[in-house]
Motif scaffolding. Structure first.
Motif, PDB file in Angstrom:
ATOM      1  N   LEU A 181      16.858 -11.239  48.727  1.00 50.65           N
ATOM      2  CA  LEU A 181      17.262 -12.646  49.539  1.00 50.65           C
ATOM      3  C   LEU A 181      18.309 -13.120  48.417  1.00 50.65           C
ATOM      4  O   LEU A 181      18.148 -13.554  47.253  1.00 50.65           O
ATOM      5  N   GLU A 182      19.569 -13.746  49.113  1.00 53.27           N
ATOM      6  CA  GLU A 182      20.550 -14.303  48.286  1.00 53.27           C
ATOM      7  C   GLU A 182      20.225 -15.574  48.001  1.00 53.27           C
ATOM      8  O   GLU A 182      19.841 -16.562  48.709  1.00 53.27           O
ATOM      9  N   LYS A 183      20.006 -15.777  46.707  1.00 54.28           N
ATOM     10  CA  LYS A 183      19.713 -17.054  45.797  1.00 54.28           C
ATOM     11  C   LYS A 183      18.660 -17.796  46.686  1.00 54.28           C
ATOM     12  O   LYS A 183      18.775 -19.139  47.101  1.00 54.28           O
ATOM     13  N   PHE A 184      17.560 -17.226  46.747  1.00 47.53           N
ATOM     14  CA  PHE A 184      16.423 -17.799  47.845  1.00 47.53           C
ATOM     15  C   PHE A 184      16.057 -19.035  47.265  1.00 47.53           C
ATOM     16  O   PHE A 184      15.863 -20.206  48.087  1.00 47.53           O
ATOM     17  N   PHE A 185      15.646 -19.219  46.141  1.00 48.43           N
ATOM     18  CA  PHE A 185      15.196 -20.426  45.760  1.00 48.43           C
ATOM     19  C   PHE A 185      16.139 -21.557  45.733  1.00 48.43           C
ATOM     20  O   PHE A 185      15.612 -22.814  45.721  1.00 48.43           O
ATOM     21  N   ASP A 186      17.487 -21.498  45.736  1.00 44.70           N
ATOM     22  CA  ASP A 186      18.593 -22.419  45.843  1.00 44.70           C
ATOM     23  C   ASP A 186      18.812 -22.771  47.315  1.00 44.70           C
ATOM     24  O   ASP A 186      19.167 -23.480  47.544  1.00 44.70           O
ATOM     25  N   ARG A 187      18.494 -21.859  48.156  1.00 46.68           N
ATOM     26  CA  ARG A 187      18.859 -21.856  49.608  1.00 46.68           C
ATOM     27  C   ARG A 187      17.716 -22.431  50.403  1.00 46.68           C
ATOM     28  O   ARG A 187      17.959 -22.264  51.797  1.00 46.68           O
ATOM     29  N   VAL A 188      16.530 -22.424  50.111  1.00 46.93           N
ATOM     30  CA  VAL A 188      15.329 -23.058  51.192  1.00 46.93           C
ATOM     31  C   VAL A 188      15.843 -24.244  51.745  1.00 46.93           C
ATOM     32  O   VAL A 188      16.237 -24.960  51.336  1.00 46.93           O
ATOM     33  N   ASN A 189      15.610 -24.044  53.223  1.00 45.61           N
ATOM     34  CA  ASN A 189      16.073 -25.350  53.846  1.00 45.61           C
ATOM     35  C   ASN A 189      14.772 -26.061  53.859  1.00 45.61           C
ATOM     36  O   ASN A 189      13.807 -25.746  54.468  1.00 45.61           O
ATOM     37  N   THR A 227      19.433 -33.089  46.020  1.00 44.84           N
ATOM     38  CA  THR A 227      19.206 -31.688  46.219  1.00 44.84           C
ATOM     39  C   THR A 227      18.619 -31.650  47.850  1.00 44.84           C
ATOM     40  O   THR A 227      17.846 -32.102  48.207  1.00 44.84           O
ATOM     41  N   GLU A 228      19.752 -30.957  48.460  1.00 49.35           N
ATOM     42  CA  GLU A 228      19.635 -30.983  49.908  1.00 49.35           C
ATOM     43  C   GLU A 228      18.946 -29.827  50.486  1.00 49.35           C
ATOM     44  O   GLU A 228      18.532 -29.637  51.646  1.00 49.35           O
ATOM     45  N   GLU A 229      18.935 -28.684  49.827  1.00 45.57           N
ATOM     46  CA  GLU A 229      18.198 -27.405  50.033  1.00 45.57           C
ATOM     47  C   GLU A 229      17.424 -27.084  48.666  1.00 45.57           C
ATOM     48  O   GLU A 229      18.135 -27.262  47.405  1.00 45.57           O
ATOM     49  N   GLY A 230      16.596 -26.007  48.735  1.00 43.97           N
ATOM     50  CA  GLY A 230      16.279 -25.334  47.657  1.00 43.97           C
ATOM     51  C   GLY A 230      15.031 -25.804  47.014  1.00 43.97           C
ATOM     52  O   GLY A 230      14.703 -26.991  47.411  1.00 43.97           O
ATOM     53  N   THR A 231      14.109 -25.153  46.411  1.00 46.54           N
ATOM     54  CA  THR A 231      13.046 -25.652  45.493  1.00 46.54           C
ATOM     55  C   THR A 231      13.316 -25.056  44.088  1.00 46.54           C
ATOM     56  O   THR A 231      12.967 -23.783  43.850  1.00 46.54           O
ATOM     57  N   PRO A 232      13.716 -26.064  43.411  1.00 44.78           N
ATOM     58  CA  PRO A 232      14.000 -25.841  42.081  1.00 44.78           C
ATOM     59  C   PRO A 232      12.893 -25.027  41.455  1.00 44.78           C
ATOM     60  O   PRO A 232      11.888 -25.386  41.220  1.00 44.78           O
ATOM     61  N   LEU A 246       7.894 -17.917  52.880  1.00 44.17           N
ATOM     62  CA  LEU A 246       8.039 -16.518  53.361  1.00 44.17           C
ATOM     63  C   LEU A 246       6.935 -15.763  54.160  1.00 44.17           C
ATOM     64  O   LEU A 246       6.853 -14.597  54.391  1.00 44.17           O
ATOM     65  N   ASP A 247       5.870 -16.665  54.133  1.00 45.51           N
ATOM     66  CA  ASP A 247       4.660 -15.979  54.817  1.00 45.51           C
ATOM     67  C   ASP A 247       5.351 -16.080  56.314  1.00 45.51           C
ATOM     68  O   ASP A 247       4.647 -15.227  57.197  1.00 45.51           O
ATOM     69  N   ARG A 291      15.668 -17.583  61.768  1.00 45.00           N
ATOM     70  CA  ARG A 291      14.397 -18.284  61.866  1.00 45.00           C
ATOM     71  C   ARG A 291      14.205 -19.049  60.560  1.00 45.00           C
ATOM     72  O   ARG A 291      13.731 -20.141  60.586  1.00 45.00           O
ATOM     73  N   LEU A 292      14.649 -18.728  59.472  1.00 43.32           N
ATOM     74  CA  LEU A 292      14.668 -19.282  58.186  1.00 43.32           C
ATOM     75  C   LEU A 292      15.800 -19.481  57.623  1.00 43.32           C
ATOM     76  O   LEU A 292      15.719 -20.229  56.399  1.00 43.32           O
ATOM     77  N   LYS A 293      17.157 -19.531  58.274  1.00 46.70           N
ATOM     78  CA  LYS A 293      18.203 -19.679  57.702  1.00 46.70           C
ATOM     79  C   LYS A 293      18.334 -19.113  56.257  1.00 46.70           C
ATOM     80  O   LYS A 293      19.048 -19.709  55.306  1.00 46.70           O
ATOM     81  N   LEU A 294      17.917 -17.944  55.871  1.00 48.17           N
ATOM     82  CA  LEU A 294      18.222 -17.292  54.721  1.00 48.17           C
ATOM     83  C   LEU A 294      18.969 -15.848  54.963  1.00 48.17           C
ATOM     84  O   LEU A 294      18.944 -15.259  55.940  1.00 48.17           O
ATOM     85  N   LYS A 295      19.927 -15.635  53.960  1.00 45.01           N
ATOM     86  CA  LYS A 295      20.783 -14.678  53.979  1.00 45.01           C
ATOM     87  C   LYS A 295      20.218 -13.444  52.996  1.00 45.01           C
ATOM     88  O   LYS A 295      19.754 -13.659  51.767  1.00 45.01           O
ATOM     89  N   VAL A 296      20.287 -12.349  53.695  1.00 44.80           N
ATOM     90  CA  VAL A 296      20.049 -10.865  52.786  1.00 44.80           C
ATOM     91  C   VAL A 296      21.317 -10.739  52.033  1.00 44.80           C
ATOM     92  O   VAL A 296      22.334 -10.703  52.548  1.00 44.80           O
TER      93      VAL A 296
END
Length: 458
Positions: A181-189, A227-232, A246-247, A291-296
């Motif tokens: 997942l592309e920069k997952f922790f920085d991109r969480v909506n 911080t408007e997105e991500g979970t640092p 990710l569940d 569904r999650l607005k995440l990119k591979v």
């Protein structure tokens, strides 16, 4: 010591069952209304977070973790005294929903695969509160997560994840869909994440606090950025929230009947053919984005044989019954670290260098000793000893000193003279009969050199 215990015991003081303030009764300021298909009617409460035993456990964990100070400069050691003076005020703010976390401090650490990984270091106080929240939420949520999700969970480990992957391959699912997942922790909506939290938590104060931690901002270069997105990464709550996010992917994979293993944001799905794998990859790319607005990350993801991919530092042999082996990238990183720890500079003796090196070797063996290719470990042990012989040869510096050292260590005059006058470099000579005789395996053992090929404790 008595004062320290008193601080911990006083964490639970204050009126229980205090009425919520008007601010706490207001709906959570969340724009993810569409995600709240089934909002929670119960779930963990702020009172459970502030229960005395939970707070004592959280404080003990923060102390064990140690870690750097946040933006306020407060150290872990200074926190008990701070809590003794300010806890009643902090507790009241948490109960009435007015507590405001401070921004996280941005730091960057080297990634194992190269580059830098950004971390957000909360203040020690915020880490303590996050830890208390996480403990209560984890007890409530963990049992609902997938059996093949192994990251950041009690009684789950990376080794279990690797074993599960190995079992899938052995049963005939010999193609892996390796998703990065592309920069997952920085991109969480945040809105999607808070919608998922709100399905499990009804207490608006807990929801508001979690949202506040997500939106606390980042201090970098003297400026605070929102911080408007991500979970640092860096706070105790972030891993649990990432598992919750990710569940959704896990449940979709289960619904489709896939065999998969996930550890944090590393997800591998095992299928029987390349064609099936490509179909699964395409479908999951669409699902994650919609569904999650995440990119591979297409550059790092692939459909391939497990023998050519790595998972949590391991790969697998291409035999009918695959064996766990250390991924080539992990071996390369290991050698780079050993070279760094055995540099000639610093004025350290060989014995002191070995002592520091062994600390790293013992930790590395604790993880990678799980491999099933002992010949690789033995070869690395030999390589380490050869590296140390080369270091010793450099430290002896010139011909006369080298000759004297070899003679002192029992090498015959002719053999010592031949080695000392050789024009060959330290690495070539490190495998010579003279140096093997002067610096035998037993000597390294007597100096405390840890062996990575030694059997791990049961």
């Amino acid at each position: 010591m008595r004062q320290k215990n008193q601080v911990e015991l006083n964490l639970g003081t204050g009126a229980e069952g205090e009425a919520r303030s008007a601010a706490a009764r207001e709906p959570e300021a969340c724009t993810a209304e569409a995600c709240l298909e089934h909002p929670a009617v119960a779930g963990p409460s702020m009172e459970a977070v502030l229960e005395r035993e939970n707070l004592k456990k959280a404080l003990a964990q923060v102390k064990r973790n140690k870690g750097a100070a946040g933006v306020d400069g407060m150290s872990v050691d200074a926190m008990p005294a701070y809590l003794k003076e300010h806890w009643l005020t902090i507790r009241a703010q948490l109960l009435d929903g007015t507590y405001k976390p401070q921004p996280v401090r941005r730091v960057e650490i080297p990634k194992a695969s190269g580059g830098l990984r950004p971390l957000g270091i909360p203040t020690v106080l915020d880490r303590f509160i996050q830890q208390a929240v996480m403990q209560v939420l984890q007890v409530d949520w963990d049992g609902t997560f997938s059996e093949t999700s192994f990251g950041f969970r009690p009684k789950h480990s990376a080794h279990q994840a690797v074993e599960q992957a190995q079992a899938y391959i052995a049963s005939g699912y010999a193609v892996v869909v390796d998703i990065d997942l592309e920069k997952f922790f920085d991109r969480v909506n945040h809105d999607i994440l808070m919608g998922l939290v709100a399905k499990r938590v009804a207490d608006k104060r807990v929801l508001k606090l979690i949202r506040a931690f997500l939106n606390a901002g980042v201090l970098e270069g003297g400026l605070v950025s929102p911080t408007e997105e991500g979970t640092p990464q860096g706070g105790p709550l972030s891993p649990l929230l990432s598992n919750l996010m990710l569940d959704v992917l896990d449940k979709e994979l289960e619904k489709r009947g896939h065999r998969f293993v996930r550890y944090a944001d590393d997800c591998n799905i095992y299928v029987r053919s390349q064609r099936a794998g490509e179909r699964v990859m395409a479908g999951l790319e669409r699902f994650l984005e919609k569904r999650l607005k995440l990119k591979v990350n297409k550059a790092k993801s692939a459909v391939a044989k497990p023998s050519v991919r790595k998972f949590l530092g391991f790969s697998f042999t291409s035999e009918p019954l695959p064996r766990r082996r250390i991924a080539p990238q992990a071996v390369a990183r290991f050698k780079a670290k050993v070279r760094e720890l055995t540099r000639r500079t610093g004025g350290k003796s060989l014995a002191q260098g070995i002592k520091e090196l062994s600390v790293y070797l013992i930790g590395w063996r604790g993880y990678f000793g799980f491999c099933q290719t002992p010949s690789v470990l033995r070869a690395l042990d030999e390589w380490i000893r050869r590296r140390l012989r080369a270091v010793a040869w450099k430290q002896w510096k010139r011909g006369p000193a080298r000759f004297a050292e070899l003679r002192r260590r029992g090498v015959g005059r002719v053999l010592a003279a031949k080695a000392a006058s050789s024009p060959r470099g330290p690495w070539r000579l490190s495998n010579s009969p003279a140096l093997n005789m002067a610096l035998p395996i037993a000597l390294f053992g007597s100096l405390g050199l840890a062996s990575i090929a030694a059997r791990r404790p049961a």
